[in-house]
Design a protein around this motif. Structure first.
Motif, PDB file in Angstrom:
ATOM      1  N   GLU A 209       0.748  -1.276  -0.017  1.00  0.00           N
ATOM      2  CA  GLU A 209       0.059  -0.002   0.165  1.00  0.00           C
ATOM      3  C   GLU A 209       0.856   1.204   0.194  1.00  0.00           C
ATOM      4  N   ARG A 210       2.102   1.298   0.713  1.00  0.00           N
ATOM      5  CA  ARG A 210       2.780   2.432   1.052  1.00  0.00           C
ATOM      6  C   ARG A 210       3.506   2.563  -0.177  1.00  0.00           C
ATOM      7  N   TRP A 211       4.074   1.604  -0.702  1.00  0.00           N
ATOM      8  CA  TRP A 211       5.145   1.630  -2.101  1.00  0.00           C
ATOM      9  C   TRP A 211       4.280   2.216  -3.101  1.00  0.00           C
ATOM     10  N   LEU A 212       3.142   1.689  -3.382  1.00  0.00           N
ATOM     11  CA  LEU A 212       2.273   1.980  -4.566  1.00  0.00           C
ATOM     12  C   LEU A 212       2.124   3.485  -4.502  1.00  0.00           C
TER      13      LEU A 212
ATOM     14  N   THR B 119       4.182   5.690  -3.791  1.00  0.00           N
ATOM     15  CA  THR B 119       5.294   6.464  -4.076  1.00  0.00           C
ATOM     16  C   THR B 119       6.032   6.024  -5.358  1.00  0.00           C
ATOM     17  N   ASP B 120       5.912   4.814  -5.733  1.00  0.00           N
ATOM     18  CA  ASP B 120       6.538   4.167  -7.037  1.00  0.00           C
ATOM     19  C   ASP B 120       5.758   2.813  -7.225  1.00  0.00           C
ATOM     20  N   SER B 121       4.618   3.085  -8.084  1.00  0.00           N
ATOM     21  CA  SER B 121       3.641   2.191  -8.434  1.00  0.00           C
ATOM     22  C   SER B 121       4.265   1.270  -9.424  1.00  0.00           C
ATOM     23  N   MET B 122       5.236   1.656 -10.246  1.00  0.00           N
ATOM     24  CA  MET B 122       6.030   0.710 -11.284  1.00  0.00           C
ATOM     25  C   MET B 122       7.011  -0.251 -10.614  1.00  0.00           C
TER      26      MET B 122
ATOM     27  N   TRP C 159       7.967  -5.666  -7.996  1.00  0.00           N
ATOM     28  CA  TRP C 159       8.322  -6.440  -7.097  1.00  0.00           C
ATOM     29  C   TRP C 159       7.057  -7.647  -6.956  1.00  0.00           C
ATOM     30  N   ILE C 160       5.911  -7.289  -7.191  1.00  0.00           N
ATOM     31  CA  ILE C 160       4.763  -8.232  -7.211  1.00  0.00           C
ATOM     32  C   ILE C 160       5.030  -9.182  -8.118  1.00  0.00           C
ATOM     33  N   SER C 161       5.286  -8.769  -9.309  1.00  0.00           N
ATOM     34  CA  SER C 161       5.320  -9.889 -10.541  1.00  0.00           C
ATOM     35  C   SER C 161       6.414 -10.866 -10.036  1.00  0.00           C
ATOM     36  N   GLU C 162       7.411 -10.497  -9.518  1.00  0.00           N
ATOM     37  CA  GLU C 162       8.723 -11.587  -9.314  1.00  0.00           C
ATOM     38  C   GLU C 162       8.447 -12.283  -8.025  1.00  0.00           C
TER      39      GLU C 162
END
Length: 336
Positions: free
Chosen positions: A255-258, A260-263, A268-271
């Motif tokens: 939630e926090r990371w999205l 600031t840098d959603s890409m 990270w999620i895809s890996e």
């Protein structure tokens, strides 16, 4: 002076009104207090109520407390009480605490107890906690929580070690459910601000009962992700999975990371390998992008491994999508 301040621009007016009220309270606290209590209520005016009551109490405590008691507005009354009692607690915390306990109104009593606990904790951690935990019911919870907040604000490591020493004493049937979690979460938050690695080590030593550890871990994950999402992400993936500890921490980091840098968060999620943690992160991503890109959100939703959760996410995206492009939504469903 205040009439002249009214002729200024709003920003200039605010910068000069405070010093005028402060000087007025020094020479005529009653007049200053009645003036600020009649001002349109805002955070700034409530701060002036607190300051005026504090100054008044230094000159005539009984009068300041009597004035606070007379206020009919709940917000003004609480700030006035806190201001008046704050100066008292610095010189005689025990007497201030006894006064607080005699207040009949529960909300007012709790507000004053919190003030006493905070001021006392500034002077003596041990004495403030001994007093707070000698109280009963809601009084005890409010005072103990306030004392820990003050300790953690000044010395997070001391708050962490102190919590470990007294946490078992909170489980005597008098405290409300969740007080352990509330305190642990506050301490974890402050500790993570100063040293996230120390906070990460500390929270894993907390008890699992009543979700104390889980709630503290979530707060550390959230704080750490605000400053260093990559490090926080690496940490949460190594957490144990019992009590859904890892899942909830992954959600907070994502939630926090999205924001600031959603890409980078998406990469990270895809890996991530399939499993509960990856599903949790993907769910956060789906909810984040569904507002602007239903096609991508639906695609991510279909990648979730857990069948029930996948179905729920797809349904949520489709509800939004059918309002903007029902044809595309139907095509996506047929091709899923």
């Amino acid at each position: 002076a205040l009439a002249w301040a009214d002729t200024l621009q709003p920003s200039e007016k605010m910068s000069v009104t405070g010093p005028v009220i402060h000087a007025w309270a020094r020479s005529d606290p009653s007049g200053a207090a009645n003036h600020v209590a009649q001002m349109p209520k805002s955070q700034r005016s409530l701060d002036w109520v607190h300051e005026t009551a504090h100054i008044w109490a230094e000159q005539d405590r009984d009068a300041a407390l009597a004035w606070a008691q007379m206020q009919t507005d709940v917000g003004i009354r609480k700030r006035a009480f806190r201001g008046a009692v704050g100066s008292w607690a610095h010189s005689d915390a025990m007497a201030a605490g006894e006064f607080a306990l005699a207040i009949e109104n529960t909300a007012d009593r709790h507000a004053v107890l919190e003030t006493v606990a905070r001021r006392w904790a500034e002077q003596s951690v041990a004495d403030s906690l001994q007093w707070a935990m000698s109280l009963d019911g809601g009084n005890r919870d409010r005072a103990t929580m306030a004392a820990f907040e003050e300790i953690a604000r000044h010395d997070p490591r001391l708050a962490a070690s102190t919590f470990g020493e007294i946490s078992s004493s909170l489980s005597n049937g008098e405290s409300r459910d969740g007080i352990h979690s509330d305190i642990a979460r506050e301490v974890a938050d402050r500790l993570a601000l100063s040293n996230p690695n120390d906070a990460a080590d500390w929270v894993l030593k907390l008890p699992e009962a009543d979700h104390v550890r889980r709630h503290a871990v979530e707060r550390v994950a959230e704080r750490w992700a605000s400053s260093s999402p990559e490090e926080a992400a690496n940490w949460v993936l190594g957490l144990p999975e019992n009590d859904h500890l890892q899942r909830h921490a992954v959600e907070r980091v994502t939630e926090r990371w999205l924001r600031t840098d959603s890409m980078a968060a998406s990469e990270w999620i895809s890996e991530m390998p399939e499993g509960e943690a990856r599903d949790a992160a993907a769910g956060e991503l789906v909810r984040y992008i569904a507002r602007s890109d239903q096609f991508s959100a639906f695609s991510w939703a279909t990648s979730v491994n857990n069948e029930g959760y996948r179905r729920d996410l797809m349904r949520d995206v489709l509800r939004r999508w059918q309002k903007t492009d029902p044809v595309a939504a139907r095509v996506a469903v047929e091709g899923a």
